[in-house]
Write a protein that holds these residues in place. Sequence first.
Motif, short mmCIF file in Angstrom:
data_model
loop_
_atom_site.label_atom_id
_atom_site.label_comp_id
_atom_site.label_asym_id
_atom_site.label_seq_id
_atom_site.Cartn_x
_atom_site.Cartn_y
_atom_site.Cartn_z
N UNK A 1 0.85 -1.20 0.00
CA UNK A 1 0.00 0.00 0.00
C UNK A 1 0.89 1.26 0.00
N UNK A 2 0.59 2.23 -0.88
CA UNK A 2 1.38 3.45 -0.85
C UNK A 2 0.88 4.34 0.29
N UNK A 3 1.82 4.91 1.00
CA UNK A 3 1.45 5.69 2.17
C UNK A 3 1.73 7.16 1.93
N UNK A 4 0.79 8.01 2.32
CA UNK A 4 1.00 9.44 2.14
C UNK A 4 2.04 9.92 3.14
N UNK A 5 2.73 11.04 2.83
CA UNK A 5 3.73 11.53 3.76
C UNK A 5 3.11 11.94 5.08
N UNK A 6 3.89 11.90 6.12
CA UNK A 6 3.39 12.33 7.43
C UNK A 6 3.31 13.86 7.42
N UNK A 7 2.12 14.43 7.62
CA UNK A 7 2.03 15.89 7.62
C UNK A 7 2.72 16.48 8.84
N UNK A 8 3.35 17.60 8.66
CA UNK A 8 4.01 18.28 9.78
C UNK A 8 3.39 19.67 9.90
N UNK A 9 2.98 20.03 11.09
CA UNK A 9 2.47 21.40 11.30
C UNK A 9 2.66 21.74 12.76
N UNK A 10 2.47 23.01 13.09
CA UNK A 10 2.63 23.39 14.48
C UNK A 10 1.62 22.65 15.36
N UNK A 11 2.06 22.15 16.51
CA UNK A 11 1.13 21.45 17.38
C UNK A 11 0.29 22.39 18.25
N UNK A 12 0.41 23.69 18.01
CA UNK A 12 -0.32 24.63 18.86
C UNK A 12 -1.75 24.83 18.34
N UNK A 13 -2.69 25.08 19.27
CA UNK A 13 -4.10 25.17 18.86
C UNK A 13 -4.37 26.18 17.76
N UNK A 14 -3.53 27.24 17.64
CA UNK A 14 -3.84 28.21 16.57
C UNK A 14 -3.67 27.61 15.19
N UNK A 15 -3.01 26.43 15.12
CA UNK A 15 -2.90 25.74 13.83
C UNK A 15 -4.28 25.25 13.37
N UNK A 16 -5.26 25.29 14.26
CA UNK A 16 -6.60 24.84 13.88
C UNK A 16 -7.40 25.95 13.18
N UNK A 17 -6.83 27.14 13.09
CA UNK A 17 -7.51 28.25 12.41
C UNK A 17 -7.86 27.84 10.98
N UNK A 18 -9.10 28.11 10.59
CA UNK A 18 -9.55 27.78 9.24
C UNK A 18 -9.90 26.32 9.03
N UNK A 19 -9.69 25.48 10.04
CA UNK A 19 -10.03 24.06 9.93
C UNK A 19 -11.51 23.87 10.24
N UNK A 20 -12.06 22.75 9.77
CA UNK A 20 -13.46 22.42 10.05
C UNK A 20 -13.51 21.26 11.02
N UNK A 21 -14.22 21.46 12.11
CA UNK A 21 -14.28 20.45 13.16
C UNK A 21 -15.72 20.08 13.46
N UNK A 22 -16.03 18.80 13.39
CA UNK A 22 -17.36 18.30 13.76
C UNK A 22 -17.35 18.00 15.26
N UNK A 23 -18.35 18.56 15.97
CA UNK A 23 -18.48 18.33 17.41
C UNK A 23 -19.75 17.52 17.63
N UNK A 24 -19.60 16.19 17.72
CA UNK A 24 -20.77 15.34 17.94
C UNK A 24 -21.05 15.31 19.43
N UNK A 25 -22.08 16.03 19.86
CA UNK A 25 -22.35 16.23 21.29
C UNK A 25 -21.88 17.62 21.71
N UNK A 26 -21.92 18.56 20.78
CA UNK A 26 -21.33 19.88 21.05
C UNK A 26 -22.29 20.92 21.58
N UNK A 27 -23.50 20.53 21.97
CA UNK A 27 -24.45 21.56 22.43
C UNK A 27 -24.40 21.78 23.92
N UNK A 28 -23.52 21.06 24.62
CA UNK A 28 -23.48 21.19 26.09
C UNK A 28 -22.10 20.75 26.59
N UNK A 29 -21.79 21.19 27.79
CA UNK A 29 -20.64 20.67 28.53
C UNK A 29 -19.31 20.77 27.79
N UNK A 30 -18.59 19.65 27.74
CA UNK A 30 -17.23 19.61 27.19
C UNK A 30 -17.25 19.90 25.68
#
Length: 267
Positions: A1-30
């Motif tokens: 199986x061909x494997x894609x390269x390991x992506x490298x990016x900053x591990x800091x939360x601001x690296x999530x800017x512009x990303x899309x995140x699904x929050x299943x259970x996101x209307x309350x609490x955590x």
Amino acid sequence: MSRSPVPVSTPLPHALAGRTIVLAGGSSGIGLAAGLLLRAVGARVIVVARDEMRLAAAAAAIRAAAPGPDDGVLTRVADAGDEEAMRLALAPIDSIDHVLVTAGTLVMGPLAQMDRKQGAVVVDSRLWAAYTAARVTESRLPAGGSLTFLSGDFIQRPQPGSALAAAGLGAIEALTRGLAVELAPQRIRVNTVRAGGTDTPLTRSFLGHGTDLDSEAADSAIVAAGTATPLGRLAGSQEVAAAALFLMANPYVTGSVLVVDGGQTLG
Ligand SMILES: NC(=O)c1ccc[n+]([C@@H]2O[C@H](COP(=O)([O-])OP(=O)(O)OC[C@H]3O[C@@H](n4cnc5c(N)ncnc54)[C@H](OP(=O)(O)O)[C@@H]3O)[C@@H](O)[C@H]2O)c1
């Protein structure tokens, strides 16, 4: 199986800017706390839960938390464990970078009371919400994308009446390791936050015995529950949610269970 390269990016939360995140259970609490934090770092969130009114209130709170486009917060009514409903709910979303599944509830009781029907509430719903989220989003997650689940410290520190709840949480951690290995060739990461007692509506209703969640009685129950812990208090929901953001943002973490329990399992 061909494997894609390991992506490298900053591990800091601001690296999530512009990303899309699904929050299943996101209307309350955590999950809601994760939405507030993600909005603050410039991410787009898709909040999924069953109760439409609570979802609308959560979306308004997340939009108000930080400036950003209104369509940076979308809501979808669905049971996270219902694969057809989840596929329909997420069908129009073209790209998804990360998924956080906090859908789940807590039911406790002695062996004699906790029958198979209760198991469906406390074990099946949690397990299938996580598994379904993985099945529905896997093909859309990019290399470096992630799934993050929630478990709890009952696994290590059971109390009488928590056996079935702990079994459900244990299933989540086993699923995490299994999927981490299975999805690693696609460079999709799978992790879990194992939370200790956290001040959320779930905990308040559990400890406050059904009283108004913002009442003094519920506040007192939260304070009392925290006094026996090493740090002298329960976690805030954003403290647990921040661990989920770390797991999303750090592209070299997979198959991990990150314990955020204020030392509650130390003894
Ligand atoms: N609070 C703690 O001390 C603690 C500690 C360890 C682990 N945990 C776990 O962490 C997770 C989040 O806890 P929390 O305290 O934030 O709970 P919470 O305040 O009750 O929030 C749970 C969220 O999940 C949604 N949800 C529940 N079942 C769902 C389903 N089948 N499909 C879609 N959405 C669903 C709820 O909305 P709807 O009801 O409208 O669907 C709500 O938005 C839970 O799995 C809990 O067991 C909590």
